[in-house]
Design a protein around this motif. Structure first.
Motif, mmCIF file in Angstrom:
data_model
loop_
_atom_site.group_PDB
_atom_site.id
_atom_site.type_symbol
_atom_site.label_atom_id
_atom_site.label_comp_id
_atom_site.label_asym_id
_atom_site.label_seq_id
_atom_site.Cartn_x
_atom_site.Cartn_y
_atom_site.Cartn_z
ATOM 1 N N PRO A 74 5.866 26.146 8.936
ATOM 2 C CA PRO A 74 5.493 27.120 9.971
ATOM 3 C C PRO A 74 4.146 26.795 10.610
ATOM 4 C CG PRO A 74 6.203 28.217 7.953
ATOM 5 C CD PRO A 74 6.033 26.776 7.625
ATOM 6 N N VAL A 75 3.239 26.219 9.807
ATOM 7 C CA VAL A 75 1.926 25.824 10.308
ATOM 8 C C VAL A 75 1.714 24.351 9.959
ATOM 9 C CG1 VAL A 75 -0.556 26.207 10.192
ATOM 10 C CG2 VAL A 75 1.011 28.148 9.994
ATOM 11 N N MET A 76 1.299 23.572 10.945
ATOM 12 C CA MET A 76 1.086 22.145 10.713
ATOM 13 C C MET A 76 -0.318 21.745 11.132
ATOM 14 S SD MET A 76 4.512 20.022 11.750
ATOM 15 C CE MET A 76 5.339 21.209 12.801
ATOM 16 N N LEU A 77 -0.983 20.972 10.286
ATOM 17 C CA LEU A 77 -2.238 20.344 10.654
ATOM 18 C C LEU A 77 -1.914 18.994 11.275
ATOM 19 C CD1 LEU A 77 -4.419 21.103 7.489
ATOM 20 C CD2 LEU A 77 -4.273 22.398 9.621
ATOM 21 N N CYS A 78 -2.240 18.822 12.538
ATOM 22 C CA CYS A 78 -1.824 17.628 13.277
ATOM 23 C C CYS A 78 -2.982 16.647 13.415
ATOM 24 C CB CYS A 78 -1.324 18.016 14.659
ATOM 25 S SG CYS A 78 0.182 19.004 14.622
ATOM 26 N N HIS A 122 3.012 26.828 14.581
ATOM 27 C CA HIS A 122 1.614 26.693 14.968
ATOM 28 C C HIS A 122 1.147 25.293 14.587
ATOM 29 C CE1 HIS A 122 1.288 31.013 15.780
ATOM 30 N NE2 HIS A 122 1.992 31.181 14.673
ATOM 31 N N LEU A 123 0.722 24.542 15.582
ATOM 32 C CA LEU A 123 0.261 23.172 15.367
ATOM 33 C C LEU A 123 -1.238 23.127 15.635
ATOM 34 C CD1 LEU A 123 3.349 22.845 15.656
ATOM 35 C CD2 LEU A 123 2.934 20.684 16.821
ATOM 36 N N ILE A 124 -2.009 22.818 14.587
ATOM 37 C CA ILE A 124 -3.464 22.854 14.672
ATOM 38 C C ILE A 124 -4.002 21.424 14.644
ATOM 39 C CG2 ILE A 124 -5.573 23.693 13.579
ATOM 40 C CD1 ILE A 124 -3.817 25.871 12.254
ATOM 41 N N GLN A 125 -4.708 21.056 15.705
ATOM 42 C CA GLN A 125 -5.270 19.713 15.800
ATOM 43 C C GLN A 125 -6.479 19.583 14.872
ATOM 44 O OE1 GLN A 125 -3.863 17.572 18.307
ATOM 45 N NE2 GLN A 125 -4.906 15.899 17.273
ATOM 46 N N VAL A 126 -6.497 18.542 14.033
ATOM 47 C CA VAL A 126 -7.633 18.294 13.136
ATOM 48 C C VAL A 126 -8.040 16.823 13.246
ATOM 49 C CG1 VAL A 126 -7.058 20.138 11.512
ATOM 50 C CG2 VAL A 126 -6.066 17.869 11.192
ATOM 51 N N PRO A 127 -9.348 16.549 13.149
ATOM 52 C CA PRO A 127 -9.805 15.158 13.296
ATOM 53 C C PRO A 127 -9.941 14.399 11.987
ATOM 54 C CG PRO A 127 -11.676 16.637 13.366
ATOM 55 C CD PRO A 127 -10.464 17.501 13.142
ATOM 56 N N LEU A 152 -7.759 13.971 9.271
ATOM 57 C CA LEU A 152 -6.623 13.377 8.556
ATOM 58 C C LEU A 152 -6.464 11.915 8.981
ATOM 59 C CD1 LEU A 152 -3.744 16.029 8.417
ATOM 60 C CD2 LEU A 152 -4.998 15.047 6.519
ATOM 61 N N THR A 153 -6.711 11.005 8.068
ATOM 62 C CA THR A 153 -6.524 9.583 8.347
ATOM 63 C C THR A 153 -5.023 9.274 8.405
ATOM 64 O OG1 THR A 153 -6.448 8.986 6.004
ATOM 65 C CG2 THR A 153 -8.628 9.074 7.069
ATOM 66 N N PRO A 154 -4.641 8.138 9.007
ATOM 67 C CA PRO A 154 -3.221 7.761 8.999
ATOM 68 C C PRO A 154 -2.632 7.712 7.593
ATOM 69 C CG PRO A 154 -4.414 6.397 10.554
ATOM 70 C CD PRO A 154 -5.442 7.233 9.837
ATOM 71 N N HIS A 155 -3.449 7.280 6.614
ATOM 72 C CA HIS A 155 -2.940 7.200 5.241
ATOM 73 C C HIS A 155 -2.637 8.585 4.685
ATOM 74 C CE1 HIS A 155 -2.479 5.785 1.122
ATOM 75 N NE2 HIS A 155 -3.305 6.736 0.737
ATOM 76 N N LEU A 156 -3.577 9.545 4.880
ATOM 77 C CA LEU A 156 -3.369 10.905 4.380
ATOM 78 C C LEU A 156 -2.233 11.603 5.112
ATOM 79 C CD1 LEU A 156 -7.050 12.159 3.874
ATOM 80 C CD2 LEU A 156 -5.349 11.659 2.104
ATOM 81 N N SER A 157 -2.171 11.417 6.429
ATOM 82 C CA SER A 157 -1.094 12.071 7.178
ATOM 83 C C SER A 157 0.266 11.484 6.804
ATOM 84 C CB SER A 157 -1.337 11.949 8.683
ATOM 85 O OG SER A 157 -1.474 10.604 9.078
ATOM 86 N N ALA A 158 0.309 10.177 6.528
ATOM 87 C CA ALA A 158 1.565 9.574 6.069
ATOM 88 C C ALA A 158 2.006 10.177 4.748
ATOM 89 C CB ALA A 158 1.408 8.060 5.939
#
Length: 462
Positions: A169-173, A233-238, A240-246
């Motif tokens: 429902p909520v995503m950290l992007c 709800h998509l929340i933009q965050v700076p 999250l590295t590509p490794h963590l987001s993966a």
């Protein structure tokens, strides 16, 4: 006209069979034996492991056009040692050689959209570009179709995106979700392939495929949520590295690491069509994103398709190991193979020795004497630029009809691949993985360093 499709059991391959059936004689190439009656009736299926040049030669027999839809991000053996870029390279090289031997008239390759700024390409896109170069440097007319995100119900990227929307429902992007991209509908990709089959003017050309809309991955997820009737709800965050987001994408979608990581790395680059390279098909208009997403969602069945992310089953306790090495100036693969036989005893003085008797090669323990590995040189399948040895036994290996060691030149003779395929160790599997497997990698790294040093030029062999 006979059309051979490599990767016919995949998302685009299955859709392409449905698109072409009735108009052409279709040959589907797959590592797995297919049992679906509808697919069997649509084409002739040939079992083919593209890591085997011999398999590829048999599979492309009689083909007029060969379509290449293959990538090697997923494991191809019970234990795979090496990078997916090198796996991609050896498979594409086999496909080209087999096509040339069978006098195929045309190759069509569907690869990845390459950004205009090529200085920071992801490994995935670098690999796609290397495969392009393999085909373009061959003797067969080749059409390259580049696409970014292909929107279709069976596509892994679409399914990853849809599962994220369904489950969170909520995503950290992270920042990569805001990178602009120009997706294309799978139906438009199929129409493009069909057009290129019938249009000689597309030979030896590179085309970009994309719909009319440019938007980010985040924008697409919001559109998917709206079409599914879900408030997200998509929340933009700076941070999250590509490794963590993966990592969190893998946890939520259950898609494997070897698929997720290269895809996310590629999304850091803006992937947009170059107007002067866009394929234009008479009387055909490419779909917009909304229409493509609605079509994909209408066919999507979510978790009812758990096989979407599954790699083909590999034989138990088989090993594939591929390492890229520099090729000294003036050398051939034959020179590298001979140097490898000389290098092992020097690297391990007093422990290892190599005996060569006619076409047989024995890797032996010096004292007490016993044979660790027995190889048989295959002159019939070796041509100087590709040298092949079959594994015939020894203390470290079970006898196998398909186990083999090869050295081959790639990328126009600028590099060499040393590869072991279908190797079946005699040691207990776990013990092999923590001993012999690591030793092999270490030896190959030392040999690559040895080749990188100044060495005497060798006479060019035919």
């Amino acid at each position: 006209m006979k059309i051979a499709i490599a990767g016919a059991s995949g998302f685009i391959g299955k859709a392409l069979i449905a698109e072409l059936k009735g108009a052409y004689s279709i040959v589907g190439l797959s590592r797995s034996h297919y049992t679906h009656s509808e697919e069997h009736s649509s084409c002739e299926w040939r079992n083919c492991d593209l890591f085997s040049l011999l398999d590829a030669e048999k599979a492309l027999a009689g083909a007029d056009v060969a379509i290449y839809l293959v990538h090697s991000m997923r494991p191809s053996a019970h234990l795979s040692q090496g990078s997916f870029e090198d796996f991609d390279l050896i498979v594409a090289d086999n496909f080209l050689r087999a096509a040339e031997k069978n006098k195929v008239r045309k190759i069509i390759y569907v690869g990845g959209l390459i950004p205009q700024n090529q200085k920071q390409l992801s490994k995935h896109l670098q690999s796609r570009q290397e495969v392009e170069n393999v085909f373009l440097k061959g003797s067969i007319p080749t059409t390259i179709l580049r696409a970014a995100l292909i929107l279709g119900a069976g596509g892994s990227s679409f399914q990853i995106m849809t599962r994220l929307v369904q489950r969170l429902p909520v995503m950290l992007c992270p920042t990569w979700t805001s990178t602009p991209s120009q997706p294309v509908a799978v139906g438009d990709v199929l129409k493009s392939i069909r057009y290129c089959i019938d249009t000689p003017e597309t030979d030896n050309k590179i085309y970009d495929l994309g719909g009319p809309d440019i938007l980010s991955y985040r924008d697409m997820m919001l559109k998917v949520a709206d079409m599914l009737g879900k408030r997200r709800h998509l929340i933009q965050v700076p941070f999250l590295t590509p490794h963590l987001s993966a990592l969190w994408v893998r946890l939520v979608t259950r898609a494997p690491k070897d698929l997720i990581n290269p895809l996310i790395e590629s999304l850091r680059n803006p992937l947009m069509v170059r107007p002067d390279h866009q394929l234009s098909i008479p009387d055909h208009k490419f779909m917009g994103v909304d229409e493509a997403l609605r079509s994909a969602i209408g066919s999507y069945r979510g978790d009812q398709k758990p096989h979407a992310f599954k790699a083909p089953q590999s034989p138990k306790h088989e090993v594939r190991s591929v390492q890229r090495m520099p090729l000294p100036e003036g050398w051939t693969a034959k020179d590298v193979a001979e140097e490898y036989m000389k290098f092992l005893p020097v690297m391990q003085p007093g422990f290892m020795k190599v005996e060569v008797k006619d076409r047989w090669v024995y890797f032996c323990n010096a004292f007490p004497y016993f044979r660790l590995l027995v190889l048989e040189y295959s002159p019939e399948r070796s041509w100087g630029h590709r040298e092949l040895f079959y594994v015939r036994g020894g203390l470290f290996s079970k006898k196998s009809g398909r186990g083999r060691l090869e050295f081959r030149e790639v990328l126009g003779g600028t590099a060499c691949l040393a590869a072991i395929h279908d190797f079946r160790p005699r040691l207990p599997w776990y013990f092999y993985k923590v001993t012999q497997a690591y030793v092999h990698l270490w030896v190959m790294k030392q040999f690559a360093r040895h080749l990188a040093r100044p060495l005497e030029p060798r006479r060019k062999l035919g």
